[in-house]
Design an enzyme around this catalytic site. Structure first.
Site, PDB file in Angstrom:
ATOM      1  N   HIS A  48       0.821  -1.214   0.000  1.00 38.74           N
ATOM      2  CA  HIS A  48       0.000   0.000   0.000  1.00 38.74           C
ATOM      3  C   HIS A  48       0.853   1.262   0.000  1.00 38.74           C
ATOM      4  CE1 HIS A  48      -3.182  -2.880   0.896  1.00 38.74           C
ATOM      5  NE2 HIS A  48      -3.870  -2.055   0.132  1.00 38.74           N
TER       6      HIS A  48
ATOM      7  N   ASN B 299      -4.078  -7.119  -6.685  1.00 37.11           N
ATOM      8  CA  ASN B 299      -2.932  -7.027  -5.764  1.00 37.11           C
ATOM      9  C   ASN B 299      -2.987  -8.160  -4.746  1.00 37.11           C
ATOM     10  OD1 ASN B 299      -2.628  -4.625  -7.108  1.00 37.11           O
ATOM     11  ND2 ASN B 299      -3.538  -3.397  -5.489  1.00 37.11           N
TER      12      ASN B 299
ATOM     13  N   CYS C 273      -9.552  -3.543 -10.305  1.00 35.58           N
ATOM     14  CA  CYS C 273      -9.165  -2.290  -9.648  1.00 35.58           C
ATOM     15  C   CYS C 273      -7.808  -2.416  -8.962  1.00 35.58           C
ATOM     16  CB  CYS C 273     -10.235  -1.820  -8.672  1.00 35.58           C
ATOM     17  SG  CYS C 273     -10.478  -2.948  -7.305  1.00 35.58           S
TER      18      CYS C 273
HETATM   19  C1  PEP Z   1      -6.320  -5.204  -4.564  1.00 33.87           C
HETATM   20  O1  PEP Z   1      -6.076  -6.010  -3.663  1.00 33.87           O
HETATM   21  O2  PEP Z   1      -6.009  -5.391  -5.757  1.00 33.87           O
HETATM   22  C2  PEP Z   1      -7.002  -3.939  -4.256  1.00 33.87           C
HETATM   23  C3  PEP Z   1      -7.412  -3.137  -5.205  1.00 33.87           C
HETATM   24  O3  PEP Z   1      -7.152  -3.602  -2.954  1.00 33.87           O
HETATM   25  P1  PEP Z   1      -5.949  -3.091  -2.016  1.00 33.87           P
HETATM   26  O4  PEP Z   1      -4.774  -2.832  -2.880  1.00 33.87           O
HETATM   27  O5  PEP Z   1      -6.437  -1.891  -1.316  1.00 33.87           O
HETATM   28  O6  PEP Z   1      -5.751  -4.265  -1.104  1.00 33.87           O
END
Ligand code: PEP
Ligand code: MG
Length: 588
Positions: free
Chosen positions: A200, A465, A513
């Protein structure tokens, strides 16, 4: 000065040239040692000289600050100076040195711990947070004592403070909670020793739209405060103390990069349609309401992921319903009827509210995170759901639930959503009765069972992710295994494909996303696999759009089928590269 080069993992492109600003860990370097009696007086003198040196530096910086420098800047230097004048920092450590016969660094650190503890007892949040000033000023003194004060002259330091844009942050590690605060600053670049490409912290670095590199291993130790550096975010390379010719070369590359970015602006208002007429939605990911400015500038046609957890960070209390409502409503209204997908709280793992609340558990990424946390704290969840529902009256809000793994979690969520709706109805508070509910597909269990989730949800959003992290058993924050983190792994592609098919079968929209959506090397593959909606950081929208404008969907679908037919990563990677190059050529 010795020139050297360090390689890491580039997480955000572009080139920055500026001076190193070490996010200090001087406090961590402090060791405790005993001194023989006859050296105590010298140690006290060493301490006094350090205090004087820091004072002189701060005074010089203060008098050199430009007239229109932000008022807080002068105030904060003034506060530091005042603290240094105070006996508790300038005198008491001397007593500690004498009484405990210890080194000066240790004495001032002991005294700092004591002061910080007193600050922590203060009720008033603002005053309590002033403990940071104590820590920062003590850091300065310790840096001098340890013999590595800033290498910048005071003039350079003032210039740097006046011109934040030329500072390159160098840190060992930065938590997402710290990184979110950088949004209020304008640093030139950002590099860390540790971290994975989709941690993150890396995601936030990307959202700052400045070059950034993680996994540099020992950068924080090798680079000194104030050194001139080049950060090439695209290549993941840092050059420290570059010679003239390298500097000229990179200045040129920097100009070219900026020119390319400007050129991309030409397609900002162009509709995102393939050469054979298929329209694709390009949405933006945001972390805080202020990001909507970048969303509008990027040409994104909606918000595909608003990560609400950042509203809960760097504070001791939870935002109440009103505060949340105001934030969500502001985003909905700013988007003027365009889609705004707001994700419910995804706290846990590397996203903790603040460093003091870090819960230690053996495997945080596998622990009480996201929807699991919300279901275990129904009151917190209820407050957020009410705020989201109230805000839905003011725009086109959809709710997205993170980290689903079982249908029972989804059903409990629906029950709590219904309860929140009922409470609002009772109070005659307006909200969108038909608000859409979507689920993140980011755990392999959910992707394999995507049919069942698609039946009970209005839309799906693939969080690549986490999907990659959980499928390949690779901690997304761990630089030691970052090289194994590969979105093209056949198992990852199969899970994405299963999810897309589940959505197609049931007529439910599916988007990506995760960071894969903003990677131009994957755009053609994802569209070819059947995705019609991608959500990414605003800064990636235009380059992804450019790929789509130059693509024939029929080619992309054929190519994607071939890629999905392979089960060997070593064959997938070159094939994807070949298809990317081939379609590019055809479209030119
Ligand atoms: C993901 O896991 O791809 C996602 C978009 O959520 P985050 O990156 O906030 O875990
Ligand atoms: Mg996720």
């Amino acid at each position: 000065m010795i020139s050297f080069c360090i390689h890491g993992v580039g997480v955000s492109g572009g080139i920055a040239i500026g001076h190193a600003h070490l996010v200090s860990n001087a406090l961590l370097e402090v060791v405790h040692y005993q001194l023989p009696k006859h050296l105590i007086d010298d140690e006290i003198k060493r301490f006094s000289s350090a205090i004087t040196a820091v004072k002189q530096d701060l005074e010089k910086i203060n008098s050199n600050l430009r007239k229109n420098a932000p008022a807080e800047l002068a105030a904060f230097i003034g506060t530091h100076l005042m603290m240094l004048e105070d006996k508790s920092l300038s005198e008491i450590p001397k007593n500690i040195i004498r009484n405990e016969q210890c080194n000066a660094e240790w004495a001032i650190k002991l005294q700092m711990d004591d002061i910080v503890e007193q600050f922590e007892q203060i009720e008033d949040e603002y005053l309590r947070e002033r403990k940071q000033d104590v820590i920062q000023v003590v850091e300065r003194v310790i840096k001098v004592l340890l013999g590595h004060p800033s290498q910048l002259s005071t003039e350079q330091q003032t210039n740097a403070l006046n011109e934040e844009r030329k500072l390159i942050l160098v840190a060992h590690d930065i938590s997402p909670a710290d990184a979110i605060q950088f949004k209020q600053h304008e640093f030139a670049a950002f590099i860390t020793d540790v971290g994975g490409i989709t941690s993150h912290t890396a995601i936030l670095a990307r959202s700052l739209n400045i070059p950034s590199i993680v996994a540099l291993q020992k950068a924080r130790d090798l680079i000194r405060d104030g050194e001139l550096m080049i950060v090439d975010g695209g290549q993941g390379v840092v050059i420290v103390n570059p010679d003239k010719s390298i500097l000229t070369e990179y200045k040129l590359r920097q100009e070219q990069w900026e020119l390319e970015q400007q050129k991309l602006q030409r397609i900002r208002s162009t509709k995102t349609i393939t050469l054979d007429g298929t329209s694709i939605d390009l949405f933006a990911n945001i972390e805080v309401p202020e990001d909507v400015v970048a969303v509008s500038a990027s040409g994104a046609t909606g918000i595909g992921l608003y990560r609400t957890e950042f509203l809960f960070m760097n504070r001791r209390d939870m935002p109440d319903e009103e505060e949340q409502f105001i934030a969500y409503k502001a985003v909905a209204e700013a988007m003027k009827g365009a889609v705004v997908i707001i994700r419910t709280l995804d706290l846990g793992a590397d996203k903790q509210m603040n460093p003091d609340t870090v819960v230690t558990c053996a495997n945080p990424a596998l622990g009480l995170r996201a929807i699991r946390y919300c279901l275990s704290e129904p009151q917190i969840f209820h407050t957020q759901l009410r705020a989201l529902l109230r805000a839905s009256h003011f725009g086109n809000i959809k709710i997205l639930v993170p980290m689903l793994s079982t249908l029972s979690e989804l059903r409990q969520t629906k029950l709590l959503l219904e309860r929140a709706k009922m409470s609002l109805r009772k109070q005659n508070i307006a909200f969108n009765e038909n608000i859409a509910l979507g689920g993140m597909i980011e755990i392999p269990a959910a992707a394999i069972n995507a049919d069942a989730f698609a039946k009970e949800l209005d839309f799906l959003s693939i969080g690549t992710n986490d999907l990659i992290q959980y499928t390949l058993a690779i901690d997304r924050t761990d630089d030691a295994v970052a090289h194994l983190y590969n979105p093209l792994h056949p198992s990852v592609l199969k899970l994405i494909s299963m999810t897309i098919k589940a959505g197609e079968k049931l007529g439910k929209s599916v988007s990506v996303c995760g960071e894969m959506a903003g990677d131009v090397k994957l755009t053609k593959l994802l569209i070819g696999m059947g995705l019609r909606q991608l959500s990414m950081h605003p800064s990636h929208i235009l380059s992804v759009k450019q790929q789509i404008l130059h693509s024939q969907l029929s080619n992309l679908s054929d190519n994607a089928r071939k890629v999905l037919g392979l089960s060997d990563l070593d064959k997938i990677e070159p094939l994807v590269a070949k298809f990317n190059a081939a379609t590019d050529l055809r479209s030119k």
